[in-house]
Design an enzyme around this catalytic site. Structure first.
Site, PDB file in Angstrom:
ATOM      1  N   GLY A  55      28.199  45.081  46.686  1.00  0.00           N
ATOM      2  CA  GLY A  55      29.390  43.504  47.824  1.00  0.00           C
ATOM      3  C   GLY A  55      28.853  43.265  49.018  1.00  0.00           C
ATOM      4  O   GLY A  55      28.223  43.183  49.492  1.00  0.00           O
ATOM      5  N   ASP A  93      25.550  59.699  52.012  1.00  0.00           N
ATOM      6  CA  ASP A  93      27.083  60.336  51.697  1.00  0.00           C
ATOM      7  C   ASP A  93      27.454  60.369  52.951  1.00  0.00           C
ATOM      8  O   ASP A  93      27.437  61.327  53.219  1.00  0.00           O
ATOM      9  CB  ASP A  93      27.281  61.290  51.521  1.00  0.00           C
ATOM     10  CG  ASP A  93      28.859  62.021  51.006  1.00  0.00           C
ATOM     11  OD1 ASP A  93      29.629  61.008  51.498  1.00  0.00           O
ATOM     12  OD2 ASP A  93      28.959  62.859  50.434  1.00  0.00           O
ATOM     13  N   TYR A 140      45.199  54.640  52.319  1.00  0.00           N
ATOM     14  CA  TYR A 140      43.514  53.859  52.370  1.00  0.00           C
ATOM     15  C   TYR A 140      44.500  52.721  53.672  1.00  0.00           C
ATOM     16  O   TYR A 140      43.814  52.793  54.522  1.00  0.00           O
ATOM     17  CB  TYR A 140      43.509  52.599  51.277  1.00  0.00           C
ATOM     18  CG  TYR A 140      42.727  51.219  51.761  1.00  0.00           C
ATOM     19  CD1 TYR A 140      41.282  52.015  51.063  1.00  0.00           C
ATOM     20  CD2 TYR A 140      43.062  49.923  51.954  1.00  0.00           C
ATOM     21  CE1 TYR A 140      40.586  50.822  51.679  1.00  0.00           C
ATOM     22  CE2 TYR A 140      41.605  49.310  51.879  1.00  0.00           C
ATOM     23  CZ  TYR A 140      40.451  49.662  51.856  1.00  0.00           C
ATOM     24  OH  TYR A 140      39.519  48.813  52.587  1.00  0.00           O
ATOM     25  N   THR A 145      34.742  41.750  45.174  1.00  0.00           N
ATOM     26  CA  THR A 145      33.751  42.657  45.233  1.00  0.00           C
ATOM     27  C   THR A 145      34.095  43.477  44.536  1.00  0.00           C
ATOM     28  O   THR A 145      34.644  43.683  43.504  1.00  0.00           O
ATOM     29  CB  THR A 145      33.465  43.503  46.626  1.00  0.00           C
ATOM     30  OG1 THR A 145      35.243  44.476  46.960  1.00  0.00           O
ATOM     31  CG2 THR A 145      33.133  42.653  47.930  1.00  0.00           C
TER      32      THR A 145
END
Length: 251
Positions: free
Chosen positions: A19, A63, A155, A190
């Protein structure tokens, strides 16, 4: 017209294997920078894997929610190549109101979007301070840091925190020649935004003054500006690239 030349600079890009992150990697490399992609996977599609055809681009697994791993990888990259630019694009999008969000989901969203930003920014700043030549730190946020988005409690909370985090770090390190800024994308096409169905996508486009979703390249172009000397007097800012969506109600 000023051409941006990043020759001789080395950049790290988290979340660079898909993306917006992939568009950033390609754009920085096209401007002359060498780039290390830091992500869980080398690439999520054959099209994205082509960025490694450029000899200036390489990959290391990471990560961003693993503090010890972030410290280790950033230290190794800094020792081998230096870190002049850090574009922090890693993120995870998980929907849910507060009653729909269990502890595991909340923790995962925070671990990647907020903790991961903290860990990677800290290590980028640490490397730049040791090098003593300043640097550029650019996070990829979202308009959710400015406005609530129905059904995305965790989020939006994480992105709101990330926005003020950017301001705070910028204030603390501006005097050292380190520019810390962000890009706040609107609705961008994306792999991450594939969770929206076609009807929702059309509705959101209709609520946007320019009537369309944005592209990863448009976000990468804004990031390129913030990675260049053209933004030398900018600290703690977040560039909204959203087709005008945050201006207010549009009908």
């Amino acid at each position: 017209m000023t051409n941006i030349d990043l020759t001789g600079k080395h950049a790290v890009v988290t979340g660079g294997s898909s993306g917006i992150g992939t568009a950033v990697v390609r754009t920085l490399a096209a401007a002359g920078a060498s780039v290390t992609v830091l992500a869980r996977s080398r690439a999520y599609s054959d099209a994205e894997a082509t960025m490694y055809d450029d000899p200036k681009v390489d990959f290391r697994p990471l990560d961003v929610s693993d503090s010890a791993a972030v410290t280790e990888v950033f230290a190794a990259v800094a020792a081998e190549k230096g870190i002049d630019i850090a574009v922090l694009s890693a993120g995870v999008l998980m929907p849910g109101t507060i009653l729909d969000t269990d502890d595991e989901t909340w923790r995962k969203v925070m671990a990647v979007n907020l903790d991961g930003l903290f860990y990677t920014t800290r290590e980028a700043i640490r490397a730049m301070m040791v090098q003593g030549r300043g640097g550029k730190v650019v996070s990829i946020g979202l308009i959710s840091g400015y406005r609530a988005n129905q059904g995305f409690n965790a989020y939006c909370t994480a992105k709101g925190g990330a926005l003020n985090f950017t301001r705070q770090v910028a204030m603390d390190y501006a005097a050292h020649g380190i520019n810390v800024n962000a890009v706040a994308p609107g609705f961008i096409t994306t792999p991450m935004t594939e969770i929206y169905d076609s009807e929702v996508k059309a509705t959101l486009a209709g609520q946007t003054p320019d009537g369309q979703w944005g592209t990863p390249q448009q976000i990468a172009d804004a990031a390129l500006f913030l990675c260049s000397d053209l933004s030398a007097h900018m600290h703690g800012q977040s560039l909204l690239v959203d087709g005008g969506w945050t201006l207010g109600v549009f009908a």
